[in-house]
Write an enzyme that holds these catalytic residues in place. Structure first.
Site, PDB file in Angstrom:
ATOM      1  N   ASN A  64      35.550  54.492  38.798  1.00 34.97           N
ATOM      2  CA  ASN A  64      36.216  55.784  38.581  1.00 34.97           C
ATOM      3  C   ASN A  64      35.638  56.433  37.327  1.00 34.97           C
ATOM      4  O   ASN A  64      35.638  55.842  36.254  1.00 34.97           O
ATOM      5  CB  ASN A  64      37.729  55.609  38.439  1.00 34.97           C
ATOM      6  CG  ASN A  64      38.466  56.922  38.614  1.00 34.97           C
ATOM      7  OD1 ASN A  64      38.203  57.882  37.905  1.00 34.97           O
ATOM      8  ND2 ASN A  64      39.367  56.982  39.581  1.00 34.97           N
ATOM      9  N   HIS A 122      44.620  56.727  49.166  1.00 39.40           N
ATOM     10  CA  HIS A 122      43.479  57.637  49.306  1.00 39.40           C
ATOM     11  C   HIS A 122      43.501  58.326  50.676  1.00 39.40           C
ATOM     12  O   HIS A 122      44.180  57.877  51.595  1.00 39.40           O
ATOM     13  CB  HIS A 122      42.158  56.871  49.170  1.00 39.40           C
ATOM     14  CG  HIS A 122      41.808  56.528  47.760  1.00 39.40           C
ATOM     15  ND1 HIS A 122      42.288  55.404  47.138  1.00 39.40           N
ATOM     16  CD2 HIS A 122      41.037  57.164  46.833  1.00 39.40           C
ATOM     17  CE1 HIS A 122      41.824  55.345  45.895  1.00 39.40           C
ATOM     18  NE2 HIS A 122      41.064  56.411  45.682  1.00 39.40           N
ATOM     19  N   LYS A 159      38.389  57.329  53.627  1.00 37.66           N
ATOM     20  CA  LYS A 159      37.865  56.288  52.723  1.00 37.66           C
ATOM     21  C   LYS A 159      37.609  54.999  53.509  1.00 37.66           C
ATOM     22  O   LYS A 159      38.447  54.566  54.302  1.00 37.66           O
ATOM     23  CB  LYS A 159      38.844  56.042  51.566  1.00 37.66           C
ATOM     24  CG  LYS A 159      38.294  55.050  50.544  1.00 37.66           C
ATOM     25  CD  LYS A 159      39.007  55.144  49.211  1.00 37.66           C
ATOM     26  CE  LYS A 159      38.478  54.145  48.206  1.00 37.66           C
ATOM     27  NZ  LYS A 159      37.055  54.337  47.879  1.00 37.66           N
TER      28      LYS A 159
HETATM   29  N1  LIG Z   1      33.490  56.387  40.873  1.00 33.81           N
HETATM   30  C1  LIG Z   1      34.186  57.500  41.137  1.00 33.81           C
HETATM   31  O1  LIG Z   1      34.701  58.195  40.239  1.00 33.81           O
HETATM   32  C2  LIG Z   1      34.298  57.929  42.570  1.00 33.81           C
HETATM   33  C3  LIG Z   1      33.730  57.177  43.537  1.00 33.81           C
HETATM   34  N2  LIG Z   1      33.725  57.595  44.834  1.00 33.81           N
HETATM   35  C4  LIG Z   1      32.957  56.762  45.764  1.00 33.81           C
HETATM   36  O2  LIG Z   1      31.770  57.478  46.105  1.00 33.81           O
HETATM   37  C5  LIG Z   1      31.361  57.120  47.415  1.00 33.81           C
HETATM   38  C6  LIG Z   1      31.166  58.376  48.247  1.00 33.81           C
HETATM   39  O3  LIG Z   1      32.399  59.023  48.420  1.00 33.81           O
HETATM   40  P1  LIG Z   1      32.495  60.415  49.217  1.00 33.81           P
HETATM   41  O4  LIG Z   1      31.651  61.450  48.562  1.00 33.81           O
HETATM   42  O5  LIG Z   1      33.937  60.664  49.432  1.00 33.81           O
HETATM   43  O6  LIG Z   1      31.817  59.976  50.619  1.00 33.81           O
HETATM   44  P2  LIG Z   1      31.055  60.899  51.679  1.00 33.81           P
HETATM   45  O7  LIG Z   1      30.931  60.063  52.914  1.00 33.81           O
HETATM   46  O8  LIG Z   1      31.692  62.244  51.764  1.00 33.81           O
HETATM   47  O9  LIG Z   1      29.597  61.106  51.024  1.00 33.81           O
HETATM   48  C7  LIG Z   1      28.589  60.137  50.994  1.00 33.81           C
HETATM   49  C8  LIG Z   1      27.287  60.846  51.298  1.00 33.81           C
HETATM   50  O10 LIG Z   1      26.197  59.939  51.103  1.00 33.81           O
HETATM   51  C9  LIG Z   1      25.319  60.100  52.203  1.00 33.81           C
HETATM   52  N3  LIG Z   1      24.435  58.959  52.362  1.00 33.81           N
HETATM   53  C10 LIG Z   1      24.652  57.807  53.046  1.00 33.81           C
HETATM   54  N4  LIG Z   1      23.568  57.012  52.985  1.00 33.81           N
HETATM   55  C11 LIG Z   1      22.621  57.668  52.260  1.00 33.81           C
HETATM   56  C12 LIG Z   1      21.293  57.382  51.875  1.00 33.81           C
HETATM   57  N5  LIG Z   1      20.693  56.236  52.211  1.00 33.81           N
HETATM   58  N6  LIG Z   1      20.628  58.300  51.148  1.00 33.81           N
HETATM   59  C13 LIG Z   1      21.193  59.473  50.798  1.00 33.81           C
HETATM   60  N7  LIG Z   1      22.470  59.825  51.151  1.00 33.81           N
HETATM   61  C14 LIG Z   1      23.183  58.923  51.870  1.00 33.81           C
HETATM   62  C15 LIG Z   1      26.252  60.330  53.378  1.00 33.81           C
HETATM   63  O11 LIG Z   1      25.559  60.830  54.499  1.00 33.81           O
HETATM   64  P3  LIG Z   1      26.097  60.505  56.000  1.00 33.81           P
HETATM   65  O12 LIG Z   1      27.476  61.047  56.068  1.00 33.81           O
HETATM   66  O13 LIG Z   1      25.121  61.227  56.856  1.00 33.81           O
HETATM   67  O14 LIG Z   1      26.052  59.016  56.151  1.00 33.81           O
HETATM   68  C16 LIG Z   1      27.232  61.327  52.766  1.00 33.81           C
HETATM   69  O15 LIG Z   1      26.730  62.641  52.805  1.00 33.81           O
HETATM   70  C17 LIG Z   1      32.430  56.155  47.942  1.00 33.81           C
HETATM   71  O16 LIG Z   1      32.002  54.816  47.721  1.00 33.81           O
HETATM   72  C18 LIG Z   1      33.634  56.469  47.071  1.00 33.81           C
HETATM   73  O17 LIG Z   1      34.535  55.388  46.959  1.00 33.81           O
HETATM   74  C19 LIG Z   1      34.324  58.746  45.215  1.00 33.81           C
HETATM   75  C20 LIG Z   1      34.950  59.527  44.294  1.00 33.81           C
HETATM   76  C21 LIG Z   1      34.997  59.190  42.893  1.00 33.81           C
HETATM   77  O1  LIG Z   2      36.675  57.288  47.942  1.00 32.34           O
HETATM   78  C1  LIG Z   2      37.251  58.049  47.142  1.00 32.34           C
HETATM   79  O2  LIG Z   2      37.606  59.195  47.454  1.00 32.34           O
HETATM   80  C2  LIG Z   2      37.470  57.572  45.769  1.00 32.34           C
HETATM   81  N1  LIG Z   2      36.912  56.460  45.427  1.00 32.34           N
HETATM   82  C3  LIG Z   2      36.965  55.820  44.167  1.00 32.34           C
HETATM   83  C4  LIG Z   2      37.633  54.482  44.296  1.00 32.34           C
HETATM   84  O3  LIG Z   2      37.299  53.719  45.235  1.00 32.34           O
HETATM   85  O4  LIG Z   2      38.485  54.157  43.474  1.00 32.34           O
HETATM   86  C5  LIG Z   2      37.510  56.706  43.086  1.00 32.34           C
HETATM   87  C6  LIG Z   2      38.558  57.699  43.509  1.00 32.34           C
HETATM   88  O5  LIG Z   2      39.797  57.062  43.530  1.00 32.34           O
HETATM   89  C7  LIG Z   2      38.229  58.392  44.805  1.00 32.34           C
END
Ligand SMILES: NC(=O)C1=CN([C@@H]2O[C@H](COP(=O)(O)OP(=O)(O)OC[C@H]3O[C@@H](n4cnc5c(N)ncnc54)[C@H](OP(=O)(O)O)[C@@H]3O)[C@@H](O)[C@H]2O)C=CC1
Ligand SMILES: O=C(O)C1=N[C@H](C(=O)O)C[C@H](O)C1
Length: 265
Positions: free
Chosen positions: A123, A154, A158
């Site tokens: 996060n 969530h 997710k």
């Molecule tokens: N640390 C933090 O603060 C946060 C972490 N997260 C995490 O971030 C991750 C993504 O979340 P979110 O944005 O909601 O997910 P999404 O599925 O909306 O976005 C992920 C994107 O990555 C793309 N992707 C997949 N494989 C590849 C690749 N090899 N190369 C380039 N792009 C690729 C997907 O494409 P396609 O759909 O075509 O597969 C998609 O467009 C999750 O693990 C989530 O838990 C989210 C929010 C906050």
């Molecule tokens: O997948 C999400 O959306 C999020 N992923 C992160 C997590 O796995 O904790 C961070 C945030 O809560 C949103």
């Protein structure tokens, strides 16, 4: 700082493009999606809703990384492990927000961090990282007669559970108690479970609707309960943290860092 975004068309990818667009001294210098994605060739700014930026989404991360200073990566564990290797070769800052890694993935990222500056956190928000510091303090102050339970909710899209944040908060609680989370965590309960083991750290995951991310850590004692909570209302909080992490990592040299390092918490 010239920044590339992995997963540029995803929920976080779009939030990152909007945030970089608003941040002085930062440019969207590249945008990547997987080969075969319908977004390849589209303008990253148009996809994110900020208007054209003249940056076409590509699947060629290797070529792109020779022209950027950092990459922001919220994708999948497999994509982030591969990106860590490429970022290490290119000697650029790699900010990893992806969650759901296996122990083997974590080991590969640690290996890449011998050559790259990697900032990784489940996060990226200020609020959750402050919450983690508070949880660590509370767990240190309350002995194991206070049962620790972590609840998260969530959105329905997710794919991993418990969330990266829930695990981060569990690690903070375990650190406060000077124990290993792996030896004390309970991630599922069903049927005749028996009594709760003393000192366990329990997790419960809810999924539904469009919830951005809710987390609560409950310290349940005999006759009283303390609850520490965070509610994310907008993905921009994660995007702002990720951009701050990239700027912090510039010139730092190789290593694996967390958002608590970035924020000094
Ligand atoms: N640390 C933090 O603060 C946060 C972490 N997260 C995490 O971030 C991750 C993504 O979340 P979110 O944005 O909601 O997910 P999404 O599925 O909306 O976005 C992920 C994107 O990555 C793309 N992707 C997949 N494989 C590849 C690749 N090899 N190369 C380039 N792009 C690729 C997907 O494409 P396609 O759909 O075509 O597969 C998609 O467009 C999750 O693990 C989530 O838990 C989210 C929010 C906050
Ligand atoms: O997948 C999400 O959306 C999020 N992923 C992160 C997590 O796995 O904790 C961070 C945030 O809560 C949103």
């Amino acid at each position: 700082m010239r920044l590339a975004i992995m997963g540029a068309a995803g929920r976080m990818g779009r939030a990152l493009i909007r945030t970089i667009h608003e941040t002085p001294n930062c440019d969207v210098s590249g945008a990547v999606e997987r080969a075969g994605s319908p977004f390849i060739g589209k303008d990253a700014g148009e996809v994110a809703g900020v208007g054209p930026l003249g940056v076409a989404i590509t699947s060629d991360a290797i070529s792109l990384f020779t022209h950027v200073d950092g990459v922001l990566d919220f994708t999948t564990p497999a994509a982030s492990v591969e990106t860590a290797g490429l970022a290490a070769q290119a000697r650029i800052v790699h900010v990893i927000g992806t969650t759901g890694f296996s122990p083997d993935d974590e080991a590969k990222i640690e290996a890449a961090a011998r050559h790259a500056t990697i900032i990784k956190s489940g996060n990226m928000s200020l609020g959750v990282n402050l919450l983690a510091a508070l949880v660590e303090k509370a767990a240190a102050a309350l002995d194991e007669r206070f049962d620790i339970e972590i609840i998260e909710m969530h959105h329905k899209h997710k794919v991993d559970a418990p969330s990266g944040t829930a695990l981060l908060l569990g690690e903070a609680a375990a650190d406060g108690r000077h124990i290993q989370l792996a030896d004390h965590k309970i991630t599922a309960r069903e049927g005749h479970t028996g009594e709760r083991p003393l000192g366990a750290i329990g997790f419960a995951a809810l999924r539904g609707g469009s919830v951005v991310g809710d987390h609560s850590v409950i310290f349940a004692g005999a006759g009283e309960r303390i609850e520490l909570s965070h509610r994310a209302e907008d993905r921009q909080i994660f995007a702002r943290g990720a951009v701050a992490a990239a700027l912090w990592g510039q010139g730092k040299g190789p290593g694996l860092f967390s958002m608590r390092n970035v924020l000094g918490l």
